[in-house]
Design a protein around this motif. Structure first.
Motif, PDB file in Angstrom:
ATOM      1  N   ASP A   1      36.407  38.256  22.355  1.00 35.65           N
ATOM      2  CA  ASP A   1      37.184  37.194  22.989  1.00 35.65           C
ATOM      3  C   ASP A   1      36.917  37.105  24.485  1.00 35.65           C
ATOM      4  O   ASP A   1      37.178  36.070  25.091  1.00 35.65           O
ATOM      5  CB  ASP A   1      38.687  37.437  22.773  1.00 35.65           C
ATOM      6  N   TRP A   2      36.451  38.215  25.072  1.00 34.41           N
ATOM      7  CA  TRP A   2      36.276  38.258  26.528  1.00 34.41           C
ATOM      8  C   TRP A   2      34.986  38.981  26.888  1.00 34.41           C
ATOM      9  O   TRP A   2      34.602  39.943  26.228  1.00 34.41           O
ATOM     10  CB  TRP A   2      37.439  38.996  27.201  1.00 34.41           C
ATOM     11  N   LEU A   3      34.350  38.516  27.945  1.00 32.65           N
ATOM     12  CA  LEU A   3      33.304  39.272  28.616  1.00 32.65           C
ATOM     13  C   LEU A   3      33.952  39.894  29.841  1.00 32.65           C
ATOM     14  O   LEU A   3      34.362  39.183  30.765  1.00 32.65           O
ATOM     15  CB  LEU A   3      32.139  38.372  29.027  1.00 32.65           C
ATOM     16  N   LEU A   4      34.082  41.211  29.843  1.00 35.88           N
ATOM     17  CA  LEU A   4      34.707  41.930  30.953  1.00 35.88           C
ATOM     18  C   LEU A   4      33.642  42.347  31.958  1.00 35.88           C
ATOM     19  O   LEU A   4      32.711  43.078  31.618  1.00 35.88           O
ATOM     20  CB  LEU A   4      35.447  43.162  30.437  1.00 35.88           C
ATOM     21  N   ILE A   5      33.794  41.885  33.190  1.00 34.53           N
ATOM     22  CA  ILE A   5      32.937  42.327  34.288  1.00 34.53           C
ATOM     23  C   ILE A   5      33.797  43.228  35.163  1.00 34.53           C
ATOM     24  O   ILE A   5      34.710  42.764  35.859  1.00 34.53           O
ATOM     25  CB  ILE A   5      32.375  41.135  35.079  1.00 34.53           C
ATOM     26  N   ASP A   6      33.537  44.516  35.084  1.00 32.51           N
ATOM     27  CA  ASP A   6      34.358  45.535  35.731  1.00 32.51           C
ATOM     28  C   ASP A   6      33.621  46.054  36.951  1.00 32.51           C
ATOM     29  O   ASP A   6      32.530  46.634  36.837  1.00 32.51           O
ATOM     30  CB  ASP A   6      34.631  46.666  34.736  1.00 32.51           C
ATOM     31  N   LEU A   7      34.201  45.857  38.117  1.00 27.02           N
ATOM     32  CA  LEU A   7      33.593  46.270  39.383  1.00 27.02           C
ATOM     33  C   LEU A   7      34.416  47.405  39.958  1.00 27.02           C
ATOM     34  O   LEU A   7      35.492  47.205  40.507  1.00 27.02           O
ATOM     35  CB  LEU A   7      33.532  45.076  40.347  1.00 27.02           C
ATOM     36  N   ASP A   8      33.901  48.596  39.798  1.00 26.00           N
ATOM     37  CA  ASP A   8      34.622  49.801  40.194  1.00 26.00           C
ATOM     38  C   ASP A   8      33.834  50.507  41.288  1.00 26.00           C
ATOM     39  O   ASP A   8      32.657  50.841  41.090  1.00 26.00           O
ATOM     40  CB  ASP A   8      34.772  50.715  38.977  1.00 26.00           C
ATOM     41  N   PRO A   9      34.444  50.761  42.450  1.00 20.90           N
ATOM     42  CA  PRO A   9      33.703  51.399  43.546  1.00 20.90           C
ATOM     43  C   PRO A   9      33.275  52.826  43.195  1.00 20.90           C
ATOM     44  O   PRO A   9      33.946  53.530  42.441  1.00 20.90           O
ATOM     45  CB  PRO A   9      34.708  51.403  44.703  1.00 20.90           C
ATOM     46  N   LYS A  10      32.139  53.224  43.765  1.00 20.19           N
ATOM     47  CA  LYS A  10      31.670  54.594  43.609  1.00 20.19           C
ATOM     48  C   LYS A  10      32.548  55.523  44.453  1.00 20.19           C
ATOM     49  O   LYS A  10      32.826  55.252  45.626  1.00 20.19           O
ATOM     50  CB  LYS A  10      30.210  54.714  44.052  1.00 20.19           C
ATOM     51  N   ARG A  11      33.004  56.633  43.846  1.00 25.50           N
ATOM     52  CA  ARG A  11      33.868  57.594  44.534  1.00 25.50           C
ATOM     53  C   ARG A  11      33.907  58.869  43.697  1.00 25.50           C
ATOM     54  O   ARG A  11      33.493  58.865  42.538  1.00 25.50           O
ATOM     55  CB  ARG A  11      35.279  57.024  44.721  1.00 25.50           C
ATOM     56  N   PRO A  12      34.409  59.954  44.243  1.00 21.39           N
ATOM     57  CA  PRO A  12      34.521  61.180  43.451  1.00 21.39           C
ATOM     58  C   PRO A  12      35.396  60.963  42.224  1.00 21.39           C
ATOM     59  O   PRO A  12      36.386  60.223  42.282  1.00 21.39           O
ATOM     60  CB  PRO A  12      35.167  62.168  44.427  1.00 21.39           C
ATOM     61  N   SER A  13      35.032  61.587  41.116  1.00 21.59           N
ATOM     62  CA  SER A  13      35.801  61.414  39.884  1.00 21.59           C
ATOM     63  C   SER A  13      37.220  61.938  40.064  1.00 21.59           C
ATOM     64  O   SER A  13      37.469  62.875  40.837  1.00 21.59           O
ATOM     65  CB  SER A  13      35.112  62.149  38.731  1.00 21.59           C
ATOM     66  N   GLY A  14      38.154  61.328  39.332  1.00 22.22           N
ATOM     67  CA  GLY A  14      39.543  61.757  39.376  1.00 22.22           C
ATOM     68  C   GLY A  14      40.274  61.348  40.628  1.00 22.22           C
ATOM     69  O   GLY A  14      41.309  61.936  40.973  1.00 22.22           O
ATOM     70  N   THR A  15      39.782  60.330  41.346  1.00 21.04           N
ATOM     71  CA  THR A  15      40.455  59.847  42.560  1.00 21.04           C
ATOM     72  C   THR A  15      40.619  58.336  42.499  1.00 21.04           C
ATOM     73  O   THR A  15      39.870  57.638  41.814  1.00 21.04           O
ATOM     74  CB  THR A  15      39.661  60.200  43.831  1.00 21.04           C
ATOM     75  N   SER A  16      41.604  57.851  43.236  1.00 15.56           N
ATOM     76  CA  SER A  16      41.770  56.403  43.398  1.00 15.56           C
ATOM     77  C   SER A  16      40.838  55.914  44.502  1.00 15.56           C
ATOM     78  O   SER A  16      40.332  56.704  45.304  1.00 15.56           O
ATOM     79  CB  SER A  16      43.223  56.074  43.749  1.00 15.56           C
TER      80      SER A  16
ATOM     81  N   VAL B   1      25.810  40.967  24.786  1.00 17.23           N
ATOM     82  CA  VAL B   1      26.815  41.317  25.790  1.00 17.23           C
ATOM     83  C   VAL B   1      26.312  42.462  26.663  1.00 17.23           C
ATOM     84  O   VAL B   1      26.459  42.446  27.897  1.00 17.23           O
ATOM     85  CB  VAL B   1      28.149  41.687  25.111  1.00 17.23           C
ATOM     86  N   LYS B   2      25.696  43.459  26.044  1.00 18.72           N
ATOM     87  CA  LYS B   2      25.166  44.602  26.794  1.00 18.72           C
ATOM     88  C   LYS B   2      24.107  44.142  27.791  1.00 18.72           C
ATOM     89  O   LYS B   2      24.118  44.551  28.963  1.00 18.72           O
ATOM     90  CB  LYS B   2      24.586  45.622  25.826  1.00 18.72           C
ATOM     91  N   SER B   3      23.192  43.299  27.349  1.00 18.98           N
ATOM     92  CA  SER B   3      22.123  42.813  28.233  1.00 18.98           C
ATOM     93  C   SER B   3      22.678  41.944  29.350  1.00 18.98           C
ATOM     94  O   SER B   3      22.157  41.963  30.475  1.00 18.98           O
ATOM     95  CB  SER B   3      21.081  42.030  27.425  1.00 18.98           C
TER      96      SER B   3
END
Length: 632
Positions: free
Chosen positions: A56-71, A126-128
């Motif tokens: 139903d959706w194409l999700l474009i997720d933009l997540d900044p690079k940072r140490p794991s387990g942090t906001s 979708v992957k491509s």
């Protein structure tokens, strides 16, 4: 929804208090599992890819690079915001409908409505598509496009809940996720748009190539770019490969900054991309061919064949010497033949007239349109404005004006491009001039994207057509405007005026298809005693029968009001009478739209015809030219 909210209110907060949902349609039988209407810790059966009915959706997720387990920090969140805006503008330029936009707490989401079945083929598309976006926009040091969210059962932050990764600190706070923007109507994006995005991904050439000793992975791209004088401003890693940001696009020097890049994937596949619509046709082979002319260009955009296909004579269907059929196109196509034909994707040049762009999708490349109207109805204003709209979309325009000199034409264009806030009134009433600084910016912006035919040469159509072919070969124009039919010498087609006009329009239709351009020409109407209709266009009905789109521009004056009341039975309070001009869609080959009257409003200072009296539109250059209408 009510049950979910109630259960969330009673959910005991924990250190792992993030709440996620599935985005896509779940098989209804799954709702009878033990977790129905309640939260269950450590569920045995959860939603898998096989439980999803479709995308139903194409999700474009933009997540900044940072140490794991942090906001994310505020700076990192803003970097994701900037990246989201770039991708939003890029997909909008490609014709995608408006997405739902959300702040996930640590990054940004663009959710585009799609409707795809759940199959291995659809999952690969979708992957491509996500890999393509990451190739074009991702930066492994700052913000990447998450390429792992392609699977059907992918979960997503439940907006309105807290994003709680790591400790809640001043530098890296927990934030409430939320929807920032949702369009009034969420429209489904056609699968061809998703496929088109997926096709941006460079494919490894399976054919052995001599240039790299038959091993594509050993081709030294960086050395090749350097040896051919291609200036690189930045090199970054890309999923095991490299991305080279170019100083400027080789197809248009105005496309600079980070507009153009060459990418080499881990498997050795190479791709070229310029983010501007006018250069979207070019790939790596086209790029390489600029520096090594012997290399074959992309098949889809090869130099057009100048010879028109001819119907073979019956006796030539068999080669008597070998008694074998000659390979050629069939006289009649089967449905399978038609399905297997390779055709360029549909492409439309937006007019800036809202109703036309909505109903007709714009001016379709490969088509011919006719514009008619009485004298002083505003045809020249519309044509010059269409030129600006095309350039604003990074298309190129070639314009022939048989009545205006290039100097006068440019004066009108400068006023329209500048707008009322960038002009000043001269000593003469209703005579305005662009401010010098605005004029210079407009000149730089238009550059070689607007090409005006030199009337000092010839008004012979055959000469002009040959000139347009040369213009296309050099500049790859997308829109050709001919103003107008009466000023063109078309006597070379036939001695009879009306026969010559019919042959002229037929020639235009072949030209438009061969070069994949849209051609818009002006035909003045014959003298008519009544309300101007399509049958009144000069010459023969063949003109309106042969064109793909036909428009009539009307000036709203006393005659217009009287004749519409008599002919169309409009009432005195018709809102169209409040407009200064009305453009009518008389013919639409694709959608069948006709008798559609669209109000326009003339602005004296800028000579613009606007969709609304208070409409504000900025033309010009730079990254901020469409920034003012971004929804986030």
């Amino acid at each position: 929804i009510e049950i979910l909210i109630n259960k969330l209110q009673h959910l005991a907060p924990t250190e792992e208090g993030n709440v996620y949902i599935t985005l896509n349609a779940v098989n209804p039988a799954c709702y009878s599992r033990q977790q129905r209407d309640k939260f269950i810790r450590n569920c045995k059966n959860t939603t898998s890819d096989n439980d999803i009915d479709g995308y139903d959706w194409l999700l474009i997720d933009l997540d900044p690079k940072r140490p794991s387990g942090t906001s994310s920090s505020d700076k990192e969140l803003e970097e994701a915001h900037i990246k989201a805006k770039l991708i939003y503008k890029y997909l909008r330029s490609k014709g995608w409908n408006e997405p739902v936009i959300a702040m996930s707490g640590n990054g940004y989401h663009l959710l585009y409505k799609i409707y795809l079945g759940n199959s291995r083929e659809k999952t690969e598309i979708v992957k491509s598509a996500l890999l393509s976006l990451n190739m074009l926009f991702g930066d492994e040091n700052t913000v990447d496009v998450d390429v792992t969210v392609f699977n059907p059962s992918r979960i997503c932050k439940l907006y309105g809940t807290m994003a709680a990764k790591g400790s809640d600190t001043e530098e890296r706070p927990h934030r409430l996720s939320r929807i920032i923007y949702a369009p009034d109507e969420i429209k489904i994006n056609d699968i061809e748009l998703v496929k088109g995005l997926a096709n941006e991904l460079p494919e490894q050439d399976s054919t052995p190539q001599k240039y790299n000793n038959y091993n594509p992975q050993k081709f030294d791209l960086k050395n090749w770019l350097s040896s051919h004088g291609v200036e690189i401003t930045q090199v970054s890693n890309y999923q095991g490969g490299k991305r080279f940001i170019l100083k400027q696009c080789p197809f248009n020097s105005n496309h600079n900054g980070k507009d153009a890049c060459v990418i080499q994937r881990e498997n050795g596949a190479i791709g070229f991309k310029c983010f501007h619509q006018s250069c979207s046709r070019y790939g790596w082979k086209d790029f390489r061919r600029l520096y090594e002319p012997t290399v074959r260009a992309s098949k889809e955009y090869h130099k057009p064949n100048r010879e028109l296909p001819k119907v073979p004579e019956r006796q030539k269907l068999i080669d008597n010497s070998e008694n074998e059929p000659i390979k050629q196109e069939p006289l009649f196509f089967t449905v399978s033949d038609v399905e297997n034909q390779k055709t360029p994707p549909e492409e439309f040049v937006k007019t800036g007239i809202t109703v036309i762009d909505k109903k007709l999708r714009g001016l379709k490349k490969g088509y011919v349109s006719c514009l008619s109207g009485l004298r002083a109805s505003g045809k020249s204003s519309v044509l010059s404005q269409l030129s600006l709209e095309a350039v604003q979309q990074d298309y190129r325009v070639a314009l022939y004006s048989g009545e205006l000199t290039a100097k006068n034409l440019i004066k009108w264009l400068y006023l329209q491009a500048a707008g009322r806030d960038n002009v000043y009134q001269s000593n003469y009433e209703n005579y305005y001039t662009p401010m010098p600084e605005a004029k210079q910016k407009i000149c730089n912006w238009l550059s070689d994207n607007l090409l005006i035919y030199n009337n000092n040469y010839s008004n012979d159509y055959n000469f002009i057509k040959d000139s347009l072919k040369q213009c296309f070969e050099k500049y790859r124009v997308d829109l050709i405007i001919l103003d107008n039919l009466m000023t063109l010498d078309i006597s070379g087609f036939d001695r009879d005026k009306y026969t010559a006009q019919s042959k002229f329009v037929r020639d235009l239709t072949m030209f438009a298809k061969e070069y994949n351009v849209h051609i818009l020409f002006v035909a003045h109407p014959r003298k008519s005693q009544g309300f101007l209709r399509l049958d009144d266009v000069s010459g023969t009905n063949d003109i309106v029968n042969l064109v793909d789109n036909a428009f009539i521009l009307h000036r709203v004056n006393a005659d217009f009001k009287r004749l519409t009341k008599e002919t169309l039975k409009w009432g005195n309070n018709n809102p169209l009478y409040e407009a200064s001009n009305v453009i009518e869609i008389c013919k639409d080959r694709d959608g069948g739209v006709q008798d559609e009257f669209i109000p326009l409003y003339f602005e004296f200072e800028s000579k613009r015809l606007k969709n609304e009296p208070n409409e504000i539109k900025n033309y010009g250059t730079g990254e901020n030219k469409i920034e003012q209408d971004l929804p986030f």
